[in-house]
Write a protein that holds these residues in place. Structure first.
Motif, PDB file in Angstrom:
ATOM      1  N   ASP A   9     -19.530  37.045  30.891  1.00 36.11           N
ATOM      2  CA  ASP A   9     -20.544  37.981  31.793  1.00 36.11           C
ATOM      3  C   ASP A   9     -20.223  39.329  32.019  1.00 36.11           C
ATOM      4  OD1 ASP A   9     -22.303  36.175  30.643  1.00 36.11           O
ATOM      5  OD2 ASP A   9     -22.707  34.861  32.676  1.00 36.11           O
ATOM      6  N   ASP A  49     -23.755  27.922  28.441  1.00 40.95           N
ATOM      7  CA  ASP A  49     -25.053  28.912  28.114  1.00 40.95           C
ATOM      8  C   ASP A  49     -25.782  28.621  27.230  1.00 40.95           C
ATOM      9  OD1 ASP A  49     -24.321  30.885  29.529  1.00 40.95           O
ATOM     10  OD2 ASP A  49     -23.458  32.378  28.873  1.00 40.95           O
ATOM     11  N   HIS A 100     -18.472  36.296  24.526  1.00 37.16           N
ATOM     12  CA  HIS A 100     -19.397  34.860  24.301  1.00 37.16           C
ATOM     13  C   HIS A 100     -18.991  34.690  23.306  1.00 37.16           C
ATOM     14  CE1 HIS A 100     -21.423  35.892  27.574  1.00 37.16           C
ATOM     15  NE2 HIS A 100     -22.122  35.231  28.045  1.00 37.16           N
ATOM     16  N   HIS A 133     -26.043  40.452  24.152  1.00 38.76           N
ATOM     17  CA  HIS A 133     -25.230  40.201  25.032  1.00 38.76           C
ATOM     18  C   HIS A 133     -24.248  38.966  24.544  1.00 38.76           C
ATOM     19  CE1 HIS A 133     -24.203  37.405  28.755  1.00 38.76           C
ATOM     20  NE2 HIS A 133     -25.561  37.680  28.368  1.00 38.76           N
ATOM     21  N   HIS A 134     -24.799  37.657  24.194  1.00 38.80           N
ATOM     22  CA  HIS A 134     -23.743  36.434  23.722  1.00 38.80           C
ATOM     23  C   HIS A 134     -23.949  36.755  22.589  1.00 38.80           C
ATOM     24  CE1 HIS A 134     -26.370  33.332  26.128  1.00 38.80           C
ATOM     25  NE2 HIS A 134     -25.315  34.132  27.455  1.00 38.80           N
ATOM     26  N   HIS A 167     -22.864  29.449  37.015  1.00 37.64           N
ATOM     27  CA  HIS A 167     -21.425  29.458  36.241  1.00 37.64           C
ATOM     28  C   HIS A 167     -20.613  29.540  37.551  1.00 37.64           C
ATOM     29  CE1 HIS A 167     -22.884  29.943  31.947  1.00 37.64           C
ATOM     30  NE2 HIS A 167     -23.655  31.346  32.371  1.00 37.64           N
ATOM     31  N   HIS A 187     -18.351  27.609  30.289  1.00 39.62           N
ATOM     32  CA  HIS A 187     -19.365  28.631  30.761  1.00 39.62           C
ATOM     33  C   HIS A 187     -20.471  28.933  29.187  1.00 39.62           C
ATOM     34  CE1 HIS A 187     -20.409  32.704  31.741  1.00 39.62           C
ATOM     35  NE2 HIS A 187     -21.293  32.820  30.150  1.00 39.62           N
TER      36      HIS A 187
HETATM   37 ZN   LIG Z   1     -22.769  33.906  29.543  1.00 34.71          ZN
END
Ligand SMILES: [Zn+2]
Length: 167
Positions: free
Chosen positions: A38, A102, A60, A54-55, A5, A98
């Motif tokens: 992130d 992802d 996100h 976490h996405h 990233h 980003h």
């Molecule tokens: Zn990410």
């Protein structure tokens, strides 16, 4: 995406900031934004105890960052801070980059919270006991290595250009 990233952010930010008088500050803003989503990993590990992907968190969600950018732009206009537009642009571009990166090997909900549909370009099969190996040993990790190599070579060239000529 794991480790590319920041290098990807460098490649994008230097292009956006190319002829801007505040080039260094713009690139720094872009680099920060390239990894900002992130930071939700702190929440993932320290607060939610890895109970959800976490996405799926707001950091996100592309629409979240679009809203923040629109509000920031409106506020900067109201305050007469016209120079802020370039910083908002480079930040938003890096945030969306980003999320696009992802989306290659994992799911990102591009229309969250309006829809739960996720974009996941390549499904990475679960073949190894430790989940990290599933991604590191998958061909998509080659994309990360290619980005890192390109950014490294570009940074080296940029630094050599800045070095004053010796007599
Ligand atoms: Zn990410």
């Amino acid at each position: 995406m794991f480790i590319a990233h920041l290098p990807a952010g460098y490649l994008l930010s230097r292009q956006i900031a190319k002829s801007h008088p505040a080039k260094g500050a713009l690139i720094a803003t872009g680099l920060l934004a390239s990894v900002l989503p992130d930071t939700d990993l702190f929440w993932f590990y320290l607060v939610s105890d890895r109970q959800s992907v976490h996405h799926g968190y707001m950091f996100h969600w592309p629409l979240f960052w679009g809203l923040i950018a629109a509000l920031s732009w409106g506020l900067s206009r109201a305050l007469g801070a016209h120079g802020a537009g370039s910083f908002i642009l480079v930040a938003l571009a890096n945030l969306l980059l980003h999320l696009a990166l992802d989306s290659v090997a994992a799911g990102v909900g591009w229309l969250r919270p309006l829809s739960t549909i996720e974009v996941n370009l390549v499904e990475v099969p679960a073949r190894h006991n430790w989940w990290v190996w599933n991604f590191v040993l998958h061909w998509t990790f080659g994309l990360e290595l290619a980005i890192i190599l390109a950014a490294g070579l570009t940074l080296r060239r940029d630094l050599l250009r800045r070095r004053p000529a010796t007599p």
